[in-house]
Design an enzyme around this catalytic site. Structure first.
Site, PDB file in Angstrom:
ATOM      1  CB  THR A 128      60.038  63.043  47.762  1.00 31.48           C
ATOM      2  OG1 THR A 128      59.964  63.828  48.946  1.00 31.48           O
ATOM      3  CG2 THR A 128      59.421  61.681  48.052  1.00 31.48           C
ATOM      4  CG  ASP A 129      63.197  65.754  51.356  1.00 29.75           C
ATOM      5  OD1 ASP A 129      61.975  65.605  51.135  1.00 29.75           O
ATOM      6  OD2 ASP A 129      63.676  66.820  51.807  1.00 29.75           O
ATOM      7  CD  GLU A 130      57.345  64.803  51.738  1.00 28.11           C
ATOM      8  OE1 GLU A 130      56.393  64.160  52.209  1.00 28.11           O
ATOM      9  OE2 GLU A 130      57.215  65.913  51.197  1.00 28.11           O
ATOM     10  CE1 TYR A 154      54.501  62.194  46.756  1.00 24.33           C
ATOM     11  CE2 TYR A 154      55.616  63.055  48.701  1.00 24.33           C
ATOM     12  CZ  TYR A 154      55.548  62.912  47.328  1.00 24.33           C
ATOM     13  OH  TYR A 154      56.507  63.472  46.527  1.00 24.33           O
ATOM     14  CE  LYS A 158      57.937  60.121  44.156  1.00 21.65           C
ATOM     15  NZ  LYS A 158      57.730  60.318  42.685  1.00 21.65           N
TER      16      LYS A 158
HETATM   17  P1  NAD Z   1      52.306  67.652  40.426  1.00 16.08           P
HETATM   18  O1  NAD Z   1      51.259  67.032  41.289  1.00 16.08           O
HETATM   19  O2  NAD Z   1      52.323  69.140  40.250  1.00 16.08           O
HETATM   20  O3  NAD Z   1      52.254  67.038  38.947  1.00 16.08           O
HETATM   21  C1  NAD Z   1      52.112  65.661  38.725  1.00 16.08           C
HETATM   22  C2  NAD Z   1      51.803  65.475  37.239  1.00 16.08           C
HETATM   23  O4  NAD Z   1      51.699  64.071  36.987  1.00 16.08           O
HETATM   24  C3  NAD Z   1      50.482  66.117  36.810  1.00 16.08           C
HETATM   25  O5  NAD Z   1      50.664  66.832  35.610  1.00 16.08           O
HETATM   26  C4  NAD Z   1      49.558  64.925  36.612  1.00 16.08           C
HETATM   27  O6  NAD Z   1      48.555  65.159  35.630  1.00 16.08           O
HETATM   28  C5  NAD Z   1      50.548  63.853  36.160  1.00 16.08           C
HETATM   29  N1  NAD Z   1      50.061  62.496  36.420  1.00 16.08           N
HETATM   30  C6  NAD Z   1      49.512  62.025  37.567  1.00 16.08           C
HETATM   31  N2  NAD Z   1      49.152  60.744  37.400  1.00 16.08           N
HETATM   32  C7  NAD Z   1      49.500  60.379  36.126  1.00 16.08           C
HETATM   33  C8  NAD Z   1      49.391  59.195  35.375  1.00 16.08           C
HETATM   34  N3  NAD Z   1      48.842  58.086  35.894  1.00 16.08           N
HETATM   35  N4  NAD Z   1      49.850  59.187  34.098  1.00 16.08           N
HETATM   36  C9  NAD Z   1      50.390  60.297  33.558  1.00 16.08           C
HETATM   37  N5  NAD Z   1      50.506  61.470  34.217  1.00 16.08           N
HETATM   38  C10 NAD Z   1      50.070  61.505  35.498  1.00 16.08           C
HETATM   39  O7  NAD Z   1      53.688  67.131  41.013  1.00 16.08           O
HETATM   40  P2  NAD Z   1      55.084  67.886  41.138  1.00 16.08           P
HETATM   41  O8  NAD Z   1      55.070  68.703  42.379  1.00 16.08           O
HETATM   42  O9  NAD Z   1      55.417  68.497  39.838  1.00 16.08           O
HETATM   43  O10 NAD Z   1      56.040  66.632  41.405  1.00 16.08           O
HETATM   44  C11 NAD Z   1      56.660  65.943  40.328  1.00 16.08           C
HETATM   45  C12 NAD Z   1      57.472  64.793  40.896  1.00 16.08           C
HETATM   46  O11 NAD Z   1      58.443  65.296  41.819  1.00 16.08           O
HETATM   47  C13 NAD Z   1      56.635  63.775  41.664  1.00 16.08           C
HETATM   48  O12 NAD Z   1      57.119  62.489  41.360  1.00 16.08           O
HETATM   49  C14 NAD Z   1      56.893  64.119  43.121  1.00 16.08           C
HETATM   50  O13 NAD Z   1      56.783  62.971  43.945  1.00 16.08           O
HETATM   51  C15 NAD Z   1      58.323  64.629  43.060  1.00 16.08           C
HETATM   52  N6  NAD Z   1      58.679  65.590  44.111  1.00 16.08           N
HETATM   53  C16 NAD Z   1      57.978  66.756  44.243  1.00 16.08           C
HETATM   54  C17 NAD Z   1      58.349  67.674  45.225  1.00 16.08           C
HETATM   55  C18 NAD Z   1      57.638  68.999  45.394  1.00 16.08           C
HETATM   56  O14 NAD Z   1      58.024  69.793  46.274  1.00 16.08           O
HETATM   57  N7  NAD Z   1      56.630  69.323  44.590  1.00 16.08           N
HETATM   58  C19 NAD Z   1      59.421  67.388  46.085  1.00 16.08           C
HETATM   59  C20 NAD Z   1      60.094  66.171  45.916  1.00 16.08           C
HETATM   60  C21 NAD Z   1      59.728  65.295  44.920  1.00 16.08           C
HETATM   61  P1  TYD Z   2      53.386  70.998  51.657  1.00 14.79           P
HETATM   62  O1  TYD Z   2      53.588  72.164  50.744  1.00 14.79           O
HETATM   63  O2  TYD Z   2      52.081  70.277  51.617  1.00 14.79           O
HETATM   64  O3  TYD Z   2      54.613  70.012  51.391  1.00 14.79           O
HETATM   65  P2  TYD Z   2      55.091  68.686  52.215  1.00 14.79           P
HETATM   66  O4  TYD Z   2      53.982  68.244  53.096  1.00 14.79           O
HETATM   67  O5  TYD Z   2      55.360  67.710  51.118  1.00 14.79           O
HETATM   68  O6  TYD Z   2      56.329  69.103  52.962  1.00 14.79           O
HETATM   69  O7  TYD Z   2      53.621  71.486  53.141  1.00 14.79           O
HETATM   70  C1  TYD Z   2      54.829  72.120  53.537  1.00 14.79           C
HETATM   71  C2  TYD Z   2      54.759  72.318  55.026  1.00 14.79           C
HETATM   72  O8  TYD Z   2      53.729  73.277  55.317  1.00 14.79           O
HETATM   73  C3  TYD Z   2      54.382  71.063  55.795  1.00 14.79           C
HETATM   74  O9  TYD Z   2      55.098  71.031  57.028  1.00 14.79           O
HETATM   75  C4  TYD Z   2      52.904  71.216  56.053  1.00 14.79           C
HETATM   76  C5  TYD Z   2      52.731  72.722  56.181  1.00 14.79           C
HETATM   77  N1  TYD Z   2      51.418  73.237  55.739  1.00 14.79           N
HETATM   78  C6  TYD Z   2      50.658  74.035  56.613  1.00 14.79           C
HETATM   79  O10 TYD Z   2      51.076  74.356  57.742  1.00 14.79           O
HETATM   80  N2  TYD Z   2      49.447  74.491  56.169  1.00 14.79           N
HETATM   81  C7  TYD Z   2      48.950  74.175  54.937  1.00 14.79           C
HETATM   82  O11 TYD Z   2      47.796  74.585  54.602  1.00 14.79           O
HETATM   83  C8  TYD Z   2      49.746  73.366  54.075  1.00 14.79           C
HETATM   84  C9  TYD Z   2      49.248  72.983  52.692  1.00 14.79           C
HETATM   85  C10 TYD Z   2      50.975  72.932  54.516  1.00 14.79           C
END
Ligand code: NAD
Ligand code: TYD
Length: 362
Positions: A128-130, A154, A158
């Site tokens: 993630t960019d975070e 989180y 990461k």
């Molecule tokens: P998500 O929470 O939707 O899915 C995570 C999946 O991992 C789930 O299916 C869960 O069951 C599985 N999982 C969790 N723990 C596990 C374990 N111990 N063994 C096997 N499986 C396990 O997450 P996502 O949003 O699809 O994100 C996927 C990846 O991308 C993550 O690594 C996250 O850090 C990264 N990422 C996500 C975002 C975003 O905007 N969602 C942005 C940047 C990076």
């Molecule tokens: P989120 O989807 O949780 O992603 P991330 O925290 O990883 O960026 O949140 C996106 C943005 O929206 C973040 O600045 C937090 C804000 N947010 C709210 O204002 N209200 C909410 O209920 C949630 C879930 C997020």
């Protein structure tokens, strides 16, 4: 022909990746390893050919067995705890899964791929960019050379996993790549993240809780563009490198929320059946969806701004996002309106009806 192990393939991005990859690379095989936490759903993989193994990435022996038995040559590692708010309330699970889970995968990959004669392989880590922390309004966007400064449990977990992946390359010669992407949105996203949570709350006439002043900025990346970015890294990325993948859509939360509210109003105006399906929605009762907005206490340590400079991905991989936020969001709204039984199933834990209706399987 490649044999992929996709960890976390029943989650939001992992499932989209499996569907994308099966369409683009029909000759490859995919094994999904997912423990099915609250965020993982079998229904996300309905219609996919991938083999599904319910198991934990921390089970190193299980992973070693899968890598050997299935001739896996590529790991695409999505599995994680992924929600910042949950990490604030319960950080330990994030260390367990994101740090120790990644260690377990690296250990298995090293023992199967590098002991004896090394086998051709790739370990791709999705991050993630975070990990880069928070930007001021005029700071240059994050790039691959930005110093790590994670602020939430989180992002700290990461960041730790990114460092492990890097170390396994430098110390043991594991062929790794890492991508650090911005905020994804699209189909199958669990309704705890901003966009699906606010959409579903709007359809139920529930409040839309805006943290603080709503002026935090995120770069929004349609999940299919993210999948294309990972594909480009797998095919053209340099081993040992990291790549920042963005959506080119830097927006304050309040703009995303106002876009969402206006789009819900327009959808109800264009389709009168929506008012019957969602009678509690403000839009069904002649009130603007924006009337549901409320301000709530800000998230502790809330990062102010994320932005991605994707020069490296563009120059080395030819990557550019194909969807702008307007078209990507419109498609996402249409998907959530068209897949009500999916999100109802996710919320009540039952996906049978949605799977049966959409894929004629049980
Ligand atoms: P998500 O929470 O939707 O899915 C995570 C999946 O991992 C789930 O299916 C869960 O069951 C599985 N999982 C969790 N723990 C596990 C374990 N111990 N063994 C096997 N499986 C396990 O997450 P996502 O949003 O699809 O994100 C996927 C990846 O991308 C993550 O690594 C996250 O850090 C990264 N990422 C996500 C975002 C975003 O905007 N969602 C942005 C940047 C990076
Ligand atoms: P989120 O989807 O949780 O992603 P991330 O925290 O990883 O960026 O949140 C996106 C943005 O929206 C973040 O600045 C937090 C804000 N947010 C709210 O204002 N209200 C909410 O209920 C949630 C879930 C997020």
């Amino acid at each position: 022909m490649s044999h992929l192990l996709v960890t976390g393939g029943a989650g939001f991005i992992g499932a989209n990746f499996v569907h994308y990859w099966e369409t683009q690379h029909p000759g490859d095989t995919i094994t999904v390893l997912d423990v099915l936490t609250y965020a993982g759903n079998r229904a996300n993989l309905a219609g996919a050919r991938a083999a599904f193994i319910q198991g934990d990435i921390r089970d190193t022996a299980l992973v070693e067995g899968l890598l050997g038995d299935r001739n896996i040559d590529t790991i695409v590692h999505f599995a994680a705890e992924s929600h910042v708010d949950r990490s604030i309330h319960g950080p330990a699970a994030f260390i367990d899964t994101n740090v120790l889970g990644t260690l377990s995968l690296l250990t298995a990959a090293r023992s199967v791929w590098l002991s004896g004669e090394a086998k051709p392989h790739r370990f791709h880590h999705v991050s993630t960019d975070e990990v880069y922390g928070s930007l001021g309004p005029d700071d240059p966007a994050f790039s691959e050379t930005t110093a790590y400064a994670p602020n939430s449990p989180y992002s700290a977990s990461k960041a730790a996993s990114d460092h492990l992946v890097r170390a396994w390359h430098h110390t043991y010669g594991l062929a790794v790549t890492t991508s650090n992407c911005s905020n994804n949105y699209g189909p199958f996203q669990f309704p705890e993240k901003l966009i699906p949570l606010f959409l579903i709350n709007a359809l139920h006439g529930r409040p839309l809780p805006i943290y603080g002043d709503g002026m935090q900025i995120r770069d929004w990346l349609h999940v299919e563009d993210h999948c294309r970015g990972i594909e480009a890294v797998l095919h053209k990325g340099r081993v040992g490198e990291t790549y920042c993948i963005g959506g080119g859509a830097e927006l304050p939360n309040i703009t995303v929320i106002d876009t969402l509210c206006a789009a819900v109003d327009a959808a109800f105006a264009a389709d009168r059946t929506l008012a019957t399906r969602f009678p509690e929605a403000a839009a069904a009762q002649g009130r603007p969806t924006a009337s549901l907005k409320i301000t709530v206490t800000d998230r502790p340590g809330h990062d102010r701004r994320y932005a991605i400079d994707e020069t490296r991905a563009r120059d080395e991989l030819g990557y550019a996002p194909a969807r702008d936020f307007t078209t990507g969001f419109a498609a996402t709204l249409a998907w959530y309106l068209g897949n009500e039984s999916w999100w109802r199933g996710v919320l009540d834990g039952s996906y049978r009806d949605w799977v049966a209706t959409n894929y004629n399987v049980r």
